[in-house]
Design an enzyme around this catalytic site. Structure first.
Site, mmCIF file in Angstrom:
data_model
loop_
_atom_site.group_PDB
_atom_site.id
_atom_site.type_symbol
_atom_site.label_atom_id
_atom_site.label_comp_id
_atom_site.label_asym_id
_atom_site.label_seq_id
_atom_site.Cartn_x
_atom_site.Cartn_y
_atom_site.Cartn_z
ATOM 1 N N HIS A 156 46.406 100.470 15.384
ATOM 2 C CA HIS A 156 46.281 99.132 15.995
ATOM 3 C C HIS A 156 45.348 99.170 17.210
ATOM 4 O O HIS A 156 45.477 98.365 18.119
ATOM 5 C CB HIS A 156 47.638 98.557 16.409
ATOM 6 C CG HIS A 156 48.699 98.682 15.357
ATOM 7 N ND1 HIS A 156 48.927 97.716 14.409
ATOM 8 C CD2 HIS A 156 49.566 99.692 15.076
ATOM 9 C CE1 HIS A 156 49.905 98.114 13.600
ATOM 10 N NE2 HIS A 156 50.311 99.319 13.975
ATOM 11 N N SER A 277 17.826 96.259 26.980
ATOM 12 C CA SER A 277 17.888 94.805 26.980
ATOM 13 C C SER A 277 16.629 94.254 27.638
ATOM 14 O O SER A 277 16.043 94.903 28.501
ATOM 15 C CB SER A 277 19.127 94.353 27.756
ATOM 16 O OG SER A 277 18.942 93.065 28.282
ATOM 17 N N LYS A 283 21.369 98.050 30.621
ATOM 18 C CA LYS A 283 21.908 98.144 29.262
ATOM 19 C C LYS A 283 21.320 99.283 28.434
ATOM 20 O O LYS A 283 20.148 99.609 28.529
ATOM 21 C CB LYS A 283 21.678 96.824 28.505
ATOM 22 C CG LYS A 283 22.517 95.672 28.978
ATOM 23 C CD LYS A 283 24.014 95.867 28.789
ATOM 24 C CE LYS A 283 24.429 95.706 27.350
ATOM 25 N NZ LYS A 283 24.302 94.319 26.889
ATOM 26 N N GLU A 290 24.912 98.879 15.038
ATOM 27 C CA GLU A 290 25.170 97.461 14.767
ATOM 28 C C GLU A 290 24.425 97.010 13.509
ATOM 29 O O GLU A 290 24.946 96.233 12.707
ATOM 30 C CB GLU A 290 24.749 96.612 15.973
ATOM 31 C CG GLU A 290 25.632 96.868 17.197
ATOM 32 C CD GLU A 290 25.014 96.325 18.485
ATOM 33 O OE1 GLU A 290 24.570 95.174 18.492
ATOM 34 O OE2 GLU A 290 24.961 97.080 19.475
#
Ligand code: ARG
Length: 465
Positions: A156, A277, A283, A290
């Site tokens: 979980h 970024s 970043k 992704e």
């Protein structure tokens, strides 16, 4: 441009139909399979004296020349000829004259394309398998280096019990092992030569299918001509295999995305495999992961495309089947591209054991071991579980971990506790104790690594990539 079939037709095809019908823009990638299949077919026609052996020789020579010229970039295919099969035949006839027109004797584009796709899928299964085996190698290496790297295991997404990073990597190796077996199973099941099925009803010529089979390296012959030209099960299976493989890569990618975040910081990707970024200077993004996660959908899409266009098709060939190409090609390309970038990204990824250890020391992931400690001293497990629950509640109140409790604090809940409890709930010992088959104990993970390495060696014999 007059069509092959202009004999029967009263006018030219409408331009929109030509554009719609044409597959040369994408099926030209089958040129090698097409030519290899045609060479085997021509040799057989010559051997059987269906055409003159001298003509068969000229066809074979002509086809070899075309193959060379395509590979040297000397040939551009023409939209005037619908697909790769007609393009090759046209070029052959331009080059060698009438002999070229005999190549298509005792054959149809229907069994020709069925053959080409099978040759292509067989080749790509081997290529993809080689890449998966390479990733399994990389996982084994990382696991070996991290046999003692304790980290929290989750259920979980809540910290649950201690494992090691090595144990974690070998979980992914097991998934990939099944992916290899699935691909090999597809390969084994589809290993039938369809050529000789003709358009749908085979042929009256005295062809020798077995001779063609031998030349092209198929294990068997398809046993029914209607099925031979209509079967695309192997494309469905390939897309299903690749969907599952991508699902695995996607889960792994998701995991790495989480681990890269400041919330976890369990790993750091190499600069060469990260992106920045355009506005936020701080970043460092895991774009590769992704994208793999994102591209998984298009592979599922290919599977659904295949299943959907096949479900309503009467026997035998229907033009709908031309849709198998882009679906299969895109799935193959996506998986290969994903693996090719994932492997070096993974190999250059830095593991941060200190952060894993820190995370493991919070979240009471040794609570089960505390309960087991009591159980081993005779307390029934349910009581031990309840006592440990009270200890955890106390720790949360006092903002400390189980290992920070004094022996008196332990004893206030059960007189069974003794000094050795600290050893029992030490995270390293918690991992070491789980040495059953499949467990995270270093010696057991080492055994798992050996198993995966043997598998990689056994299944990597004819690596192509
Ligand atoms: N381009 C076609 C395909 O990919 C080849 C077979 C065409 N056969 C036919 N009878 N139209 O399926």
């Amino acid at each position: 441009m007059a069509k092959l079939w202009s004999g029967r037709f009263g006018k030219d095809t409408d331009k929109t139909v030509d554009d719609f019908n044409s597959s040369i823009s994408f099926d030209q990638r089958l040129y090698r399979e097409d030519i290899t299949g045609s060479i085997a077919h021509a040799k057989m026609l010559g051997k059987q004296h269906i055409i003159a052996p001298s003509e068969a020789d000229r066809i074979v020579e002509g086809l070899n020349g075309i193959l060379r010229d395509i590979e040297d970039g000397k040939i551009t295919f023409s939209e005037d000829y619908e697909d790769i099969h007609m393009n090759v035949e046209q070029i052959l006839t331009e080059r060698i004259g009438d002999a070229g027109k005999r190549l298509h004797t005792a054959r149809s584009r229907n069994d020709q394309v069925a053959l080409d796709m099978r040759l292509y899928v067989k080749k790509e299964i081997r290529n993809i398998r080689a890449l998966v085996l390479e990733l399994m190698d990389a996982l084994s290496e990382s696991a070996e280096a991290n046999l003692h790297t304790v980290m929290p295991g989750y259920t979980h997404l809540q910290r649950a019990q201690p494992v090691t990073f090595g144990h974690y990597m070998m979980a992914y190796a097991q998934m990939l092992r099944r992916d290899v077996l699935r691909l090999e199973n597809t390969l084994e099941l589809m290993d039938d030569l369809p050529l000789g099925s003709g358009a749908l009803a085979s042929t009256t010529y005295p062809i020798d299918r077995d001779y063609v089979r031998e030349q092209l390296g198929f294990a068997r012959l398809t046993q029914n001509s209607l099925d031979g030209v209509s079967d695309r099960d192997y494309c469905v299976e390939l897309c299903a295999d690749l969907s599952i493989l991508m699902m695995h890569l996607s889960r792994f990618s998701e995991e790495i995305i989480l681990w890269c975040s400041w919330e976890f910081k369990f790993v750091e990707l190499d600069d060469a495999f990260s992106t920045g970024s355009s506005i936020m200077p701080q970043k460092k993004n895991p774009d590769v992961c992704e994208l793999i996660r994102g591209k998984t959908g298009r592979v599922y899409g290919s599977l659904i495309t295949m299943l959907t266009f096949l479900k309503g098709l009467p026997l035998a060939y229907n033009k709908d089947m031309q849709e198998d190409k882009e679906a299969v090609f895109d799935a193959v390309d996506t998986v290969k591209m994903s693996l090719r970038v994932f492997i070096p990204m993974f190999r250059t990824m830095t593991v941060l054991p200190e952060n894993m250890k820190k995370a493991a020391s919070r979240g009471f992931i040794n609570a089960t071991d505390c309960a087991d400690y009591l159980t081993k001293k005779g307390v029934p497990f349910r009581d031990a579980y309840h006592i440990t629950g009270q200890l955890v509640a106390e720790c949360i109140r006092k903002e400390k971990g189980l290992a920070d409790l004094t022996l008196d604090e332990f004893r206030a809940h059960s007189a069974v506790f003794d000094k050795d409890v600290y050893e029992a709930i030490d995270l390293v010992n918690c991992v070491k104790g789980r040495k059953v088959i499949g467990g995270p104990a270093p010696e057991e993970v080492q055994r798992q690594i050996r198993g995966i390495r043997d598998f990689v060696q056994e299944h990597g014999e004819d690596r192509e990539a």
